[in-house]
Enzyme design. Structure first.
Site, PDB file in Angstrom:
ATOM      1  N   ASP A  87      37.694  38.950  26.618  1.00 59.95           N
ATOM      2  CA  ASP A  87      37.873  37.731  26.950  1.00 59.95           C
ATOM      3  C   ASP A  87      39.354  37.785  27.152  1.00 59.95           C
ATOM      4  OD1 ASP A  87      35.422  37.713  27.215  1.00 59.95           O
ATOM      5  OD2 ASP A  87      34.991  35.380  26.463  1.00 59.95           O
ATOM      6  N   LYS A 118      33.815  35.679  35.221  1.00 59.14           N
ATOM      7  CA  LYS A 118      32.390  34.718  35.377  1.00 59.14           C
ATOM      8  C   LYS A 118      32.298  34.037  36.691  1.00 59.14           C
ATOM      9  CE  LYS A 118      32.361  34.442  29.848  1.00 59.14           C
ATOM     10  NZ  LYS A 118      31.424  35.991  29.984  1.00 59.14           N
TER      11      LYS A 118
END
Lengths: 293, 195
Positions: free
Chosen positions: A23, A80
């Protein structure tokens, strides 16, 4: 030339195997991740630990951030979207991201339905807690599966639970007489066709990564030894005291997951891991893994 | 026959299964000592940046380069093609650099542009081959001693130089064993690697 085939979508996931997906929230993070040997990055506005702390509604990241990260690195970039939010997914596809994570880390947009992923050329990865959930997502077109774990906690316990549940489900289906499969598929809420395939092959038809709570090199190697094809590290890298060193160490531990001497070597002097959260202290309504079905 | 598969990251098991189906013994290679006693090496598809960094960190670059220079057979697919190339523009990493080719990474675009296509590879029996191209590279330039085995839109996508074989697509994502069998023939053959 045929684009967007399932072979091409699940094939990218196969190319990510044995790797670490990190991430990142800035182009600088993305470069650190690439330099450390990440096989892909997940472009976000906030890492899960910060999403958890902030509360409120978490949505798809600002396209400006995603674009800036895509320009900063040559490795694949994922992003996402909310569960069931197919328009966020359309936007991400239009931006040209390489993979979409239909993720429980963001606030779900639909409490009954996930996205029909066959409609997209871009591949999707989805979270699961057990085999039934994995097979429902695969039936909807997911080209890759990951455990949900409990994101943003730095606590590996849920990822372990989910990985073991998936493996247990596979063993059960494989060992079962074929005339019991219909009932078992119904009980696990899985489409019979996909359950039959597992019964025959003894493995998932797509790549399965571990996610949700990986904070140390040993956590990554644990998930690999439990049968993960690779790992996602969310808050674990950039919420630690020395992200670059920790990122490199987790990459090496994932490659050399069977070699405790290597894991010991890379685990030395990494500074402080991200702060951890005991799952039992999290109010049930704040658990991310229970989002989606 | 003992064939190593570079097992740092990527589609390792796919290659191992295909080689096993052709009765070759396969060994995953993660550290230099695992190169000992091999007859050949496969560099699988994966992320070339990741594989390159792990190769450098674990001292695999130099021994593999030395082997290649001594006529040791190597087969690289996708990331493997990038790693074998002598020239890769805009690359911030080391390659093994043993094939006289210039390779462009992600030559067809991002993942949404990844594709399957029917290829003609005359060197294989029944030349038609289903090519799976994923964020694939392409050979921009090949020196005269490099044999072009296959082209797509006029650009080489499969090349051979001596006992080095490389392609931009992923035979390991298909059931088609012919390119792997072709590599086994290279290993057994008596190709002269001197230029």
């Amino acid at each position: 030339m045929e684009t967007g085939t399932f072979k091409v979508k699940s094939g990218l996931a196969q190319m990510l195997k044995g790797g670490v997906i990190m991430d990142v929230v800035t182009p600088e993070h993305a470069k650190i991740a690439q330099e450390a040997g990440a096989c892909a990055v997940m472009a976000l506005e906030r890492v899960p630990a910060d999403i958890r702390a902030a509360g409120g509604v978490a949505r798809m990241a600002d396209p400006t951030i995603i674009k800036a990260i895509m320009e900063a690195v040559s490795i694949p970039v994922m992003a996402k979207c909310r569960i069931g939010h197919f328009v966020e997914a359309q936007v991400l596809e239009a931006l040209g991201v390489d993979f979409i994570d239909e993720s429980e880390v963001l606030t779900p947009a639909d409490e009954s339905h996930h996205i029909w992923k066959h409609d997209f050329k871009v591949p999707f990865v989805c979270g699961c807690r057990d085999l039934g959930e994995a097979l429902r997502r695969i039936a909807e077109g997911a080209a890759m599966i990951r455990t949900k774990g409990e994101a943003g906690t730095g606590n590996i316990v849920e990822a372990v639970r989910h990985m073991r549940a998936v493996q247990d489900g596979i063993r059960k289906l494989q060992g079962m007489p074929v005339d019991e499969l219909t009932t078992e598929a119904k009980n696990m809420g899985a489409p019979l066709e996909v359950a039959l395939e597992i019964h025959k092959t003894g493995k998932l038809p797509v790549v399965n990564f571990a996610a949700g709570g990986i904070a140390t090199p040993a956590d990554a190697a644990l998930m690999m030894q439990l049968g993960a094809d690779g790992v996602f590290v969310g808050s674990g890298v950039f919420k630690s005291s020395d992200p670059a060193s920790r990122a490199k160490a987790i990459v090496k531990a994932t490659t050399h997951y069977k070699d405790p001497a290597v894991i010991a070597e890379v685990s030395k002097a990494l500074g402080t891991a991200m702060p951890g959260l005991d799952i039992k202290t999290i109010p049930p309504e704040e658990l991310l893994a229970t989002r989606g079905w | 026959m003992k064939i190593g598969v570079l097992a740092l990251q990527g589609a390792v098991t796919e290659h191992m299964q295909m080689l096993s189906a052709l009765d070759a013994e396969t060994i995953p290679v993660r550290i230099p000592s695992e190169l000992n006693g091999l007859d050949a090496l496969v560099i699988p598809g994966g992320e070339s940046t990741t594989i390159s960094k792990l190769m450098s960190d674990y001292g695999l670059m130099e021994p593999i380069r030395k082997l290649a220079e001594q006529c040791f057979p190597i087969f690289g697919t996708c990331a493997g093609l990038v790693l074998l190339a002598k020239r890769v523009p805009n690359l911030e990493m080391e390659t093994i650099g043993v094939m006289d080719i210039e390779v462009k990474r992600n030559a067809f675009g991002r993942q949404v542009d990844s594709f399957e296509a029917n290829l003609e590879i005359p060197a294989l029996h029944n030349g038609n081959f289903r090519g799976v191209f994923i964020r694939a590279p392409v050979v921009e330039k090949a020196e005269s001693d490099v044999e072009v085995l296959c082209k797509l839109s006029d650009k080489p996508v499969a090349v051979r130089q001596g006992k080095l074989l490389a392609c931009a697509f992923h035979p390991e994502l298909t059931e088609d064993l012919r390119l792997h069998r072709y590599f086994l023939d290279i290993i057994k053959g008596d190709t002269d690697c001197k230029k």
